[in-house]
Each structure stands twice: as structure tokens, then as C-alpha cells.
Design a protein around this motif. Structure first.
Motif, PDB file in Angstrom:
ATOM      1  N   PRO A  32       0.461  -0.376 -15.798  1.00  0.00           N
ATOM      2  CA  PRO A  32      -0.316  -1.312 -15.000  1.00  0.00           C
ATOM      3  C   PRO A  32       0.595  -2.262 -14.227  1.00  0.00           C
ATOM      4  N   SER A  33       0.265  -2.529 -12.961  1.00  0.00           N
ATOM      5  CA  SER A  33       1.167  -3.322 -12.141  1.00  0.00           C
ATOM      6  C   SER A  33       1.171  -4.786 -12.574  1.00  0.00           C
ATOM      7  N   GLU A  34       0.201  -5.165 -13.388  1.00  0.00           N
ATOM      8  CA  GLU A  34       0.229  -6.484 -14.035  1.00  0.00           C
ATOM      9  C   GLU A  34      -0.142  -6.282 -15.486  1.00  0.00           C
ATOM     10  N   ILE A  90     -10.950  -1.236  -6.472  1.00  0.00           N
ATOM     11  CA  ILE A  90     -10.594   0.164  -6.648  1.00  0.00           C
ATOM     12  C   ILE A  90      -9.258   0.378  -5.962  1.00  0.00           C
ATOM     13  N   LYS A  91      -8.200  -0.127  -6.605  1.00  0.00           N
ATOM     14  CA  LYS A  91      -6.872  -0.063  -6.003  1.00  0.00           C
ATOM     15  C   LYS A  91      -6.434   1.388  -5.900  1.00  0.00           C
ATOM     16  N   GLY A  92      -5.752   1.693  -4.802  1.00  0.00           N
ATOM     17  CA  GLY A  92      -5.267   3.055  -4.602  1.00  0.00           C
ATOM     18  C   GLY A  92      -6.398   4.067  -4.521  1.00  0.00           C
ATOM     19  N   GLY A  93      -7.638   3.594  -4.294  1.00  0.00           N
ATOM     20  CA  GLY A  93      -8.777   4.508  -4.204  1.00  0.00           C
ATOM     21  C   GLY A  93      -9.092   5.185  -5.531  1.00  0.00           C
ATOM     22  N   SER A 121       1.463  15.042 -13.345  1.00  0.00           N
ATOM     23  CA  SER A 121       0.302  14.157 -13.219  1.00  0.00           C
ATOM     24  C   SER A 121       0.728  12.750 -12.843  1.00  0.00           C
ATOM     25  N   LEU A 122       0.219  12.282 -11.687  1.00  0.00           N
ATOM     26  CA  LEU A 122       0.588  10.957 -11.186  1.00  0.00           C
ATOM     27  C   LEU A 122       0.248   9.857 -12.198  1.00  0.00           C
ATOM     28  N   LEU A 123      -0.875  10.059 -12.916  1.00  0.00           N
ATOM     29  CA  LEU A 123      -1.290   9.045 -13.879  1.00  0.00           C
ATOM     30  C   LEU A 123      -0.203   8.808 -14.921  1.00  0.00           C
ATOM     31  N   PHE A 130       0.844  -1.194   0.000  1.00  0.00           N
ATOM     32  CA  PHE A 130       0.000   0.000   0.000  1.00  0.00           C
ATOM     33  C   PHE A 130       0.877   1.240   0.000  1.00  0.00           C
ATOM     34  N   SER A 131       0.405   2.261  -0.692  1.00  0.00           N
ATOM     35  CA  SER A 131       1.229   3.470  -0.717  1.00  0.00           C
ATOM     36  C   SER A 131       1.179   4.128   0.662  1.00  0.00           C
ATOM     37  N   PRO A 132       2.354   4.573   1.179  1.00  0.00           N
ATOM     38  CA  PRO A 132       2.402   5.130   2.533  1.00  0.00           C
ATOM     39  C   PRO A 132       1.464   6.319   2.695  1.00  0.00           C
ATOM     40  N   SER A 186      -8.882  -0.849 -21.582  1.00  0.00           N
ATOM     41  CA  SER A 186      -8.277  -2.156 -21.822  1.00  0.00           C
ATOM     42  C   SER A 186      -7.091  -2.442 -20.921  1.00  0.00           C
ATOM     43  N   ASN A 187      -6.537  -1.449 -20.236  1.00  0.00           N
ATOM     44  CA  ASN A 187      -5.332  -1.735 -19.454  1.00  0.00           C
ATOM     45  C   ASN A 187      -5.483  -1.577 -17.949  1.00  0.00           C
ATOM     46  N   CYS A 188      -6.471  -0.843 -17.506  1.00  0.00           N
ATOM     47  CA  CYS A 188      -6.481  -0.451 -16.097  1.00  0.00           C
ATOM     48  C   CYS A 188      -7.716  -0.906 -15.324  1.00  0.00           C
ATOM     49  N   CYS A 224      -8.238  -3.421 -12.195  1.00  0.00           N
ATOM     50  CA  CYS A 224      -7.907  -3.041 -10.814  1.00  0.00           C
ATOM     51  C   CYS A 224      -8.489  -1.684 -10.413  1.00  0.00           C
ATOM     52  N   HIS A 225      -9.029  -0.955 -11.358  1.00  0.00           N
ATOM     53  CA  HIS A 225      -9.470   0.416 -11.033  1.00  0.00           C
ATOM     54  C   HIS A 225     -10.923   0.658 -11.420  1.00  0.00           C
ATOM     55  N   SER A 226     -11.783  -0.339 -11.213  1.00  0.00           N
ATOM     56  CA  SER A 226     -13.213  -0.107 -11.443  1.00  0.00           C
ATOM     57  C   SER A 226     -13.995  -1.195 -10.723  1.00  0.00           C
ATOM     58  N   GLY A 240      -9.453  11.492  -9.009  1.00  0.00           N
ATOM     59  CA  GLY A 240      -8.186  11.012  -8.464  1.00  0.00           C
ATOM     60  C   GLY A 240      -8.361   9.889  -7.468  1.00  0.00           C
ATOM     61  N   GLY A 241      -7.269   9.584  -6.756  1.00  0.00           N
ATOM     62  CA  GLY A 241      -7.279   8.443  -5.836  1.00  0.00           C
ATOM     63  C   GLY A 241      -6.870   8.859  -4.434  1.00  0.00           C
ATOM     64  N   ASN A 242      -6.318   7.908  -3.700  1.00  0.00           N
ATOM     65  CA  ASN A 242      -5.948   8.184  -2.309  1.00  0.00           C
ATOM     66  C   ASN A 242      -4.902   9.289  -2.181  1.00  0.00           C
TER      67      ASN A 242
HETATM   68  C1  HEC Z   1      -3.157  -5.474 -11.509  1.00  0.00           C
HETATM   69  C2  HEC Z   1      -3.755  -4.354 -10.885  1.00  0.00           C
HETATM   70  C3  HEC Z   1      -3.555  -2.974 -11.454  1.00  0.00           C
HETATM   71  C4  HEC Z   1      -3.679  -2.566 -12.759  1.00  0.00           C
HETATM   72  C5  HEC Z   1      -4.004  -3.393 -13.992  1.00  0.00           C
HETATM   73  C6  HEC Z   1      -3.484  -1.144 -12.742  1.00  0.00           C
HETATM   74  N1  HEC Z   1      -3.242  -0.717 -11.457  1.00  0.00           N
HETATM   75 FE1  HEC Z   1      -2.966   1.212 -10.853  1.00  0.00          FE
HETATM   76  N2  HEC Z   1      -2.830   0.604  -8.934  1.00  0.00           N
HETATM   77  C7  HEC Z   1      -2.857  -0.703  -8.500  1.00  0.00           C
HETATM   78  C8  HEC Z   1      -2.621  -0.742  -7.059  1.00  0.00           C
HETATM   79  C9  HEC Z   1      -2.573  -2.007  -6.202  1.00  0.00           C
HETATM   80  C10 HEC Z   1      -2.481   0.583  -6.638  1.00  0.00           C
HETATM   81  C11 HEC Z   1      -2.245   1.088  -5.202  1.00  0.00           C
HETATM   82  C12 HEC Z   1      -0.822   0.933  -4.797  1.00  0.00           C
HETATM   83  C13 HEC Z   1       0.045   1.949  -5.423  1.00  0.00           C
HETATM   84  O1  HEC Z   1      -0.238   3.166  -5.280  1.00  0.00           O
HETATM   85  O2  HEC Z   1       0.980   1.552  -6.111  1.00  0.00           O
HETATM   86  C14 HEC Z   1      -2.595   1.411  -7.840  1.00  0.00           C
HETATM   87  C15 HEC Z   1      -2.474   2.781  -7.826  1.00  0.00           C
HETATM   88  C16 HEC Z   1      -2.516   3.565  -8.965  1.00  0.00           C
HETATM   89  C17 HEC Z   1      -2.335   4.996  -8.967  1.00  0.00           C
HETATM   90  C18 HEC Z   1      -2.105   5.864  -7.746  1.00  0.00           C
HETATM   91  C19 HEC Z   1      -3.423   6.322  -7.195  1.00  0.00           C
HETATM   92  C20 HEC Z   1      -3.258   7.153  -5.945  1.00  0.00           C
HETATM   93  O3  HEC Z   1      -3.952   8.186  -5.842  1.00  0.00           O
HETATM   94  O4  HEC Z   1      -2.463   6.762  -5.098  1.00  0.00           O
HETATM   95  C21 HEC Z   1      -2.413   5.396 -10.266  1.00  0.00           C
HETATM   96  C22 HEC Z   1      -2.301   6.810 -10.794  1.00  0.00           C
HETATM   97  C23 HEC Z   1      -2.661   4.219 -11.066  1.00  0.00           C
HETATM   98  N3  HEC Z   1      -2.713   3.133 -10.251  1.00  0.00           N
HETATM   99  C24 HEC Z   1      -2.801   4.243 -12.434  1.00  0.00           C
HETATM  100  C25 HEC Z   1      -3.036   3.108 -13.198  1.00  0.00           C
HETATM  101  C26 HEC Z   1      -3.199   3.145 -14.637  1.00  0.00           C
HETATM  102  C27 HEC Z   1      -3.172   4.394 -15.495  1.00  0.00           C
HETATM  103  C28 HEC Z   1      -3.397   1.853 -15.031  1.00  0.00           C
HETATM  104  C29 HEC Z   1      -3.579   1.345 -16.433  1.00  0.00           C
HETATM  105  C30 HEC Z   1      -2.597   1.738 -17.399  1.00  0.00           C
HETATM  106  C31 HEC Z   1      -3.353   1.014 -13.855  1.00  0.00           C
HETATM  107  N4  HEC Z   1      -3.132   1.820 -12.751  1.00  0.00           N
HETATM  108  C32 HEC Z   1      -3.517  -0.345 -13.865  1.00  0.00           C
HETATM  109  C33 HEC Z   1      -3.081  -1.817  -9.266  1.00  0.00           C
HETATM  110  C34 HEC Z   1      -3.271  -1.803 -10.647  1.00  0.00           C
END
Ligand code: HEC
Length: 473
Positions: free
Chosen positions: A279-281, A232-235, A262-264, A119-121, A221-223, A226-228, A247-249
Motif C-alpha cells: 500500500p502506498s500509505e 478507485i486509484k489506478g482504476g 501478477s501486478l498485485l 499517475f502511471s504512464p 484491511s490494507n487496500c 484507496c481501492h474501493s 484488474g485496473g488501468n
Molecule cells: C493510500 C492509497 C493506496 C493504498 C492504501 C493502496 N493503493 Fe494501490 N494504488 C494507489 C494509487 C494512487 C495507484 C495508481 C498509481 C500507481 O499505479 O502507482 C495504485 C495502483 C495500484 C495497482 C496498479 C493498478 C493498475 O492496473 O495500474 C495495484 C496492483 C495496486 N495499487 C495494489 C494495491 C494493493 C494490493 C493494496 C493493498 C495492499 C493497495 N494497492 C493499497 C494507491 C493506494
């Protein structure tokens, strides 16, 4: 921990004075508090994932955390009842003891989850300290309650209990937002409640905009895995414009006009082996996709702008309008016949024949196979949405599917296809959506196919091509 509310003659007879007992009670409480306070340093959430046993234990946190909440809420009820029946007051002291143990447990599991699960600190900090202070508050209540029961500390105990209750509600809400996103609680609230919270109103998205045509499809197609929806990873939710901008957390992830802030964009442009990479996977975004997102943010992250300097919003050759299908009305008797024979439905998209038909197999999915699909070939040119999810079809179905020349969406989720002959769908120029989730489709099949169908959104969640478990340690 033991709880002593009254002078017990038996303890004295065993040689332990009341004062000594009270001292050891306080020492235990203070030691427990200090041990818990050291956890943020011992198990600091540094955003990295650590050891699978930590993650394993950590995942018990959401389960364990409800125990202290229930016990803490019970306390004021018992204390109040204790004014009338002394048995309730005794029960309160037992419940408070259990609340100490359970909240300490919840803190330990929570720290393991935050530490182990990457988890992000920044995101987890508020909830972590809230939980920790809550636990210290419960310990404090347990320490002063015996004095209160003997009528010594007056209002300090009730006041501490109220603070603990408020902290419980607040920390619980923070934890919920971490997992389900900030808007989880209010998403389906009646309008009058929604009006109470600060609302950001975004202009509607123009369907012809850079955002709708280029940016959202990349996120789709990529996100979204984990983000819907329920994940809702990272909020952060990325399924529509308002969610992306919310935005997120860590706050806003898009800073209009400032791609570099931009964090994105930061997250998708890190080195691919960086723990924060997104994407983390799955596959990193193509350079072209990153260029679209960057250009869109740089130009102001607008939901309306239909052009980006130097970039063609519509892919060359892409259909400007949806091509219409032929008139199937003359075939109605045969359609009714085949619907009866196969138990399927051919539903009209609208009252206009030119909008096409939807093939629904849901009622007969477990027995609908390749030969049944082949029998539908005479109607293929009129079917725009082919729903074959959960059916018996195999790789042999692609030969038939290639004849659905107006197909825009094909559902093959949860079938036994492996993607062999997926290439045959390359002739379907109107195809925009292909769901292959929970099938055995392979990376090779997908890669080859994606290169010939650049406008297609392919969903391949939970397949060998995109496994659901993280390969990243
Ligand atoms: C396999 C799961 C997974 C996929 C796919 C994924 N994410 Fe994430 N994402 C996470 C997780 C878990 C976190 C929270 C931990 C962290 O901040 O790294 C996160 C956090 C984030 C954050 C930070 C949000 C915040 O406010 O802290 C951003 C921005 C983000 N993702 C963008 C993306 C984008 C853009 C894509 C697609 C290109 C994507 N993620 C695909 C798992 C995923």
C-alpha cells in the motif's frame, strides 16, 4: 487569438492587409499547437510524484475540463442555427475561440496532474493523447473556420467538427474511467445495457475458500481506503473477487497460476521506498499475508479452493461456526425500559434469540456517553454488534466493552477515543471487526492490540495511526 471572418475595411485602412492578418492568425495557431505537443516531453507522466505546486494546479483539471466540453457541444448547435440567423454564426466564432483557450488550459492542467500526481504512464497515456489531439482538433477547426465562413473549404470544417465531437466523448470517457474505474458508467446500468458489453462471469466465492478466509481480509484491511467506493486509484477495485480479477488501468493484476507475472503481487513485494510500492500509505503487508496472496495466485487464484499446500486456511483455534448467544427473551421488559430511558435501540438480528442483538445509538449519538454504555452492561452478553460511532464515549468505554463477550463488530468511528486501554478488548474472542476511523487512536495502541487479535479487521482510516494525507513525497 482573434477571429476574422470578413474583410474589414478598417483593418486595411490601418495598413494591415487581410493576407498578413490571416498569416499571423495561422502562425499563432500553429505555435500554440506545437507548444501543446511539447508538453508530453516537458511534463511526462513518469509515475513519480513531482512538486506540490504541480499537484496543486493539476487538481484543477477536473474542474477546468468541463468548460471546453460544454463549449464544444454548443458549437454544432450554433453552426446549425447560423443557417437561419447570422447572429448565431457570429456567436459560434466566439464560442470556438473560447473553446481553443479552455481546451488548451485543460490540457496544461491535465499534464500537470498526470506529471505531479504520480499517475502511471500506461494508465494515463490514452487519455493524455486523446485530450491533446482533441485540443489540436479544436485549434484546427478555429483555423479553417474563417475560410469555411467565406464558403471556401466546403465540408472540411463540418467533418472536423464531427471528429472533434467524437473525440470529446471518447476522451471524456477515458478520463472518467481513470478516476472512477472502468465499470463506473455501466455499474448501475439496466441489465440489457450490461449484456451489450463483454462480461466476464466469475464463479461465486465459497465463504470457506482461501480467498474468502485469507486473501480478501488482507485486501480489506490494507487496500480499500484507496481501492474501493469513491476512491478507485489506478482504476482498480479490490473489494470483491470479480473486481480483483477485472484488474485496473494496466489490465489484469492477477494472472492465475503465475504469481511472478501478477501486478498485485509485484506491487506489494517491491522495496518499501519504491514509488510503486503498495500500500502506498500505511504499513507494508506482513510476510505471512504476502505468502497467502502469493500461494493463492500460484494455485490458480480460485474463488473456491479451500486449501493451500502447506498452509492452514483456518487459523488454529479460530471458531469454525459462529458461537450462539444466550436467550434474552426473559429480559424483554428490562430491554424495553432501557430503550426508553436512553433513547437507544436493541434490535434483534433475527427471529432467533441465539443470533443476538444490535445496539443502535444513532438517534441519541451526540449525548450517548460512557455512563450510558455502563448501564447496558446487563444486556452486554446478548449484543453482537455494538454501534457507538459518533457518540460521546471516551477511552473509559473499553472497560464496559470488555463485558460484551459475544461482540463481533464494534463501531467507534468518529469518537474521541485515543486507544488507551484498547488492550481490554483482547478478551473478546469473537470480535472480527473494529472501526476506529476518524478517532485519535495511536500507532502504539493499534500495534499492541493487533498482535493479540490476529483475526480482527481494524479500520483506522484518518487517525494518527493511519493519516489520510500521504507521507510519501
Ligand atoms: C493510500 C492509497 C493506496 C493504498 C492504501 C493502496 N493503493 Fe494501490 N494504488 C494507489 C494509487 C494512487 C495507484 C495508481 C498509481 C500507481 O499505479 O502507482 C495504485 C495502483 C495500484 C495497482 C496498479 C493498478 C493498475 O492496473 O495500474 C495495484 C496492483 C495496486 N495499487 C495494489 C494495491 C494493493 C494490493 C493494496 C493493498 C495492499 C493497495 N494497492 C493499497 C494507491 C493506494
Amino acid at each position: 487569438m482573434s477571429f476574422v471572418t470578413q474583410r474589414d475595411p478598417k483593418t486595411r485602412s490601418r495598413g494591415l492587409s487581410f493576407a498578413a492578418l490571416r498569416k499571423s492568425y495561422w502562425v499563432t495557431g500553429v505555435l500554440l499547437a506545437l507548444a501543446l505537443l511539447s508538453l508530453p516531453w516537458l511534463l511526462s507522466p513518469d509515475g513519480q510524484t513531482h512538486g506540490s505546486w504541480q499537484q496543486f494546479l493539476g487538481r484543477f483539471h477536473p474542474l477546468v475540463v468541463h468548460l471546453p466540453i460544454g463549449l464544444i457541444l454548443l458549437l454544432p448547435v450554433l453552426e446549425f442555427g447560423g443557417r437561419f440567423r447570422s447572429a448565431w454564426r457570429e456567436a459560434a466564432s466566439v464560442v470556438l475561440g473560447c473553446a481553443v483557450l479552455c481546451s488548451a488550459g485543460a490540457v496544461v492542467f491535465g499534464m500537470l496532474l498526470a506529471h505531479g500526481g504520480g499517475f502511471s504512464p500506461d494508465a494515463v497515456r490514452i487519455h493524455m493523447w486523446g485530450g491533446l489531439f482533441l485540443c489540436l482538433g479544436v485549434i484546427w477547426c478555429a483555423l479553417i473556420r474563417p475560410s469555411w465562413a467565406m464558403g471556401r473549404v466546403g465540408w472540411v470544417y463540418p467533418a472536423s467538427l464531427i471528429v472533434v465531437l467524437i473525440l470529446t466523448a471518447w476522451t471524456g470517457h477515458q478520463g472518467g474511467s481513470l478516476i472512477y474505474g472502468k465499470t463506473y458508467l455501466t455499474e448501475f446500468a439496466p441489465a440489457f445495457i450490461k449484456r451489450l458489453q463483454p462480461q466476464k462471469n466469475y464463479p461465486p466465492v465459497d465463504p470457506a475458500s482461501v480467498y474468502a478466509m485469507r486473501v480478501q481480509p488482507i485486501l480489506d484491511s490494507n487496500c480499500l481506503s484507496c481501492h474501493s467506493g469513491s476512491k478507485i486509484k489506478g482504476g482498480l477495485q479490490l473489494d470483491n473477487y470479480a473486481h480483483v480479477m477485472d484488474g485496473g488501468n494496466d489490465g489484469e493484476v492477477v494472472s492465475p497460476g503465475h504469481a511472478e507475472k501478477s501486478l498485485l503481487l509485484t506491487r506489494i513485494t517491491l522495496p518499501a521506498d519504491h514509488p510503486k510500492f503498495m500500500p502506498s500509505e500505511g504499513k507494508p503487508l506482513a510476510a505471512k499475508d504476502i505468502a497467502w496472496i502469493k500461494g493463492w495466485i500460484q494455485q490458480g487464484a480460485s474463488p473456491k479452493a479451500t486449501a493451500l499446500p502447506g498452509m492452514e486456511v483456518r487459523a488454529p483455534g479460530a471458531a469454525e461456526r459462529i458461537p450462539q448467544v444466550g436467550d434474552y427473551n426473559a429480559l424483554t421488559p428490562q430491554m424495553i425500559q432501557i430503550e426508553k430511558t436512553l433513547g437507544i435501540r436493541l434490535d434483534r438480528v433475527s427471529s432467533k434469540a441465539a443470533d443476538g442483538l444490535i445496539l443502535r445509538t444513532i438517534d441519541v449519538a451526540p449525548k450517548f456517553g460512557d455512563s450510558d454504555l455502563a448501564r447496558l452492561e446487563p444486556f452486554a452478553p446478548y449484543i453482537v454488534n455494538v454501534e457507538l460511532g459518533h457518540t460521546k464515549v471516551t477511552d473509559a468505554c473499553f472497560a464496559s466493552l470488555a463485558k460484551f463477550n459475544h461482540a463481533r463488530a464494534i463501531h467507534l468511528e468518529d469518537t474521541s477515543i485515543t486507544g488507551r486501554d484498547l488492550q481490554k478488548l483482547a478478551v473478546l474472542h469473537e470480535l472480527r471487526y473494529l472501526n476506529l476511523s476518524s478517532t485519535r487512536v495511536t500507532h502504539q495502541a493499534l500495534d499492541q492490540f493487533a498482535s493479540v487479535q490476529p483475526l480482527l479487521h481494524i479500520y483506522a482510516f484518518n487517525t494518527p495511526a493511519q493519516p489520510s494525507s500521504s507521507p510519501i513525497k
